[in-house]
Design an enzyme around this catalytic site. Sequence first.
Site, PDB file in Angstrom:
ATOM      1  N   HIS A 809      38.751  26.874 -32.902  1.00 33.62           N
ATOM      2  CA  HIS A 809      38.420  28.194 -32.425  1.00 33.62           C
ATOM      3  C   HIS A 809      37.388  28.851 -32.921  1.00 33.62           C
ATOM      4  CE1 HIS A 809      39.580  32.452 -31.776  1.00 33.62           C
ATOM      5  NE2 HIS A 809      41.065  32.062 -31.285  1.00 33.62           N
ATOM      6  N   SER A 810      36.804  30.028 -31.964  1.00 36.35           N
ATOM      7  CA  SER A 810      35.146  30.070 -32.436  1.00 36.35           C
ATOM      8  C   SER A 810      35.884  31.573 -33.245  1.00 36.35           C
ATOM      9  CB  SER A 810      34.213  30.246 -31.740  1.00 36.35           C
ATOM     10  OG  SER A 810      33.361  30.577 -31.977  1.00 36.35           O
TER      11      SER A 810
END
Length: 953
Positions: A809-810
């Site tokens: 998850h950026s």
Amino acid sequence: MAPKYKDGDIVATINGKWISWAHTVVAYSAFLGALIVGMSLHYHKIVQNEFYGYPDEWFPSVSSTIGDRYPERSVFMVFIALTSGPRFALVALWYILTRKPNSSLPKFVTGVGIFRTLTCGGWTYVTSTDDHDWHDIFMISYLVATLPWTLGCLALSPRNPTALKYRKIFAGAFFGTLVPLIYFFIQHKVHRVAGAYTTYSFFEWSLVLLDVAFDAVTVVEFANFEVVVKDLRGITRGTGNKAVSDTVLEKQKDKEVGQVFAGGFSWGGLLDAVAGVYNGFAFWSMLTSLGLLVWYFPLWHMGISGYEVMVMCTVSPFLLGIKSLRFLIVRQIRIVHLLSLSGFLSFLAKSPENRLFSAGFGVWMACLSWSATFYAERSQPHRLEARISAFSLGLLASSIAKFAFWTNNPVWPIMHGPNGGWNKLGLALAVLAILRSTRQTASSGADMPAPGPTKGSPTLAGLGLAGLFFAMHSLLSDSSTMILWVWEGYPVRGPLAVPHGAWTLIAMGFGLVIGLFAPNFARGWAFYGVGSIGAAILTTSGHWFGYYGALALTIYIMAIAPAFISNAARHSPAHTFGLGFLIYNILVLAHVWVVAYAFVPGGPLMREHTDWVMAATMLFIGCGVFSATSQTATPSIKKYKGKPNPAARKQRSYYLYVLFGLELLAAAIAYLRFPSYNYTPYHPEEKSVTAGIWTIHFSLDNDMWSSEHRMRDVIKELELDVVGLLESDLQRIIMGNRDTTQFLAEDLGMYVDYGPGPNKHTWGSALLSKFPIVNSTHHLLPSPVGELAPAIHATLDMYGRMVDVFVFHSGQEEDPEDRRLQSEYLAKLMGETPRPAILLSYLVTKPLEGNYNTYVGDKSGMRDIDPSDWDRWCEYILYKGLKRTGYARVSRSTITDTEIQVGKFVVDQPENLSNEMIAEEQVPAGLRFPALFRSQGVRGHAYHVFDDPRYFA
């Protein structure tokens, strides 16, 4: 000369010891006979288990020996049937031996003995092949009943040193054997250690031998019986001789343990305790739901919504500072408790706003009613102790309910019938519990002081309550919370939520017992040091060592509850409980700010500082220790007005019975939920892998219902073998201290890696897999400004081939530098693996632009599953070293705010470098996407964007 009946001589007599001998010989013959026959006829088959066979495993388990094979199963059944007659006779003689006037314990133990005999027949004659569920029900019931049978026999054992000595030896060996038994079972089932099952089998056989040997000791006492049945030497309780337990109690009548279990048993007293504990359960159920309901609104507003002010519903005890209002509340305490049940009724509200307001009002009244209850009972310490016990055991009951329902409380407002809620039953029981437990208080409204002088600072007492309540809520309201603090990936090197969550629950009960029986020790500085060390170990360490610190902290937190609450009740309730809940709220907010710093004013000051929150908690508890140690102890059990208090000792025993029952329930749940680890992918014949990525928005759907069941349905129908879940860390007060992955993994039959734990300050990433997870590493990617970006790097055994799966998850859109650094870190990580790989991710980038070209390219070696899909911003699936066969996008319905993206791959086939698409008719049936989601789909889930899946040559 033979004894005589009133109307004649005895015609025939049989010494009672032969009943005991018959039971022992026939029972041993059943097990040993089956073992001899089985090893003679089917040796290699019965030592074979799901992982290994001979020579790695060379001794059979009890279950494999007495199972379904003929003739050993028949040998076992015949002898067990013959055992039933002597067994019923043994139980009957034991009752005659131990009965005494005005005591219900012998009847209870006899009932347990009959129950064990019947359930033994159940698991014997209904094998796991016949009906697995009923076999387990009978077996678990038998094992659970073994504990009260053993303890009851020890308590009732007549005064015979030889018999008592052997009973203690066999009982101690039996329960001591359970520890290595569980250890080696986990080594076999979880770690798959060759030979572990053989060692486990020796301990399992030991349990059988010890169980029968414990009852064989009756041959000593039954030698004094003759079956007519007549008591030849007057040894029964009916003739006045005393059991060992009576003698011990007489010698220790001034000791608390002796006083607690002395005297008669009253079902009414037990019912009062059960009602009080359920009332405590209702309080903790409502309190733990409030933050979860509040969280829904900033979650959907993506920022401060205004509804966060409802967190302050707990400060209602400040109203008790108004004397007239305090008198009214104390006099009408039942009404105030009943009004608090609006929190249970809130599930009826369809609107999320109305549900929040209803639950908030319930918490407001619950905090007010419990604070007033503690204050009203302060003049009678034993009654105050009962309320504190109910309050503390209510937390344990709430945690056990969540343990049973996969970390959701079945009476929460986010639960209802379709997702497994028990709201109506919970409400009905809560009404009955309040009516029973609030019949009277020690005070009719006047300020009746506590006995003895009141010393210590009320401000410090309030700060101590704040630390206590926050620790209880944040760490103990779910049995898996601290386990996930120390979880760091595969291979398993620490505790698992199941079964080790039961250890946390047992530690909670043990801590409360210490607080009741050793209050001076519990509130002292030495024990505070133990608790502080435990907190430090939990905060700084992982694996088993970190969990040992968690257990020490658990015991300490529960132990100080009686001392802290009773000390606070001596002062003004507005000052202590009002201040306590106010500071508790501040700790709750700080508990959120450590991860939500990007969304709140001043948040960066608290960024990633769970250690600060833990330190503040222990400092506040230290304030409570200052106040409590300055107060002279007023024990409720030992003395009351200078004399032993029989009412208090009976009352305490009932709460200990409830505690004992709750712990047995926790152990049974752990057994029932133990994973099978026999998972298989959906299409092994094609060696296919269906992988998906989904951002689940913390498992709250658009209408504020818990979404696990709906998620389970679509994941199963999409036939996902591997799925990455994002925004999945729910182990905070504001998210309900939940773990969605437990339900999904158990129901879908998948291995699970939770990802970076709640003390790692991320929004969470998780991996579910039908394939064994050989190894996994958790990463926190560079995030100098914005929120921390979590990633899982796992190696899965896919059809004998090692394949790496990354779940990532950026950071958010507002922090481009963070996202650039994260793209470089992850590209390097993916590029370093020589194995085939799949990335299931949330990248926050446009296709073919910016950071996309770092994730996809020579540095990472990864390819986009469909470069022509221009309509993406968040979710992406990348791969290398596998044959890509299909790609689909599935609408989310009302479960979350993000769609599901799905890719299909084939293991052990060359990677297809062309992006040429083919028609579905050219694709083997096992590699096609389910037709269920075509057109309008099902329950709001349908293929969209392309309208149909895409397939690749």
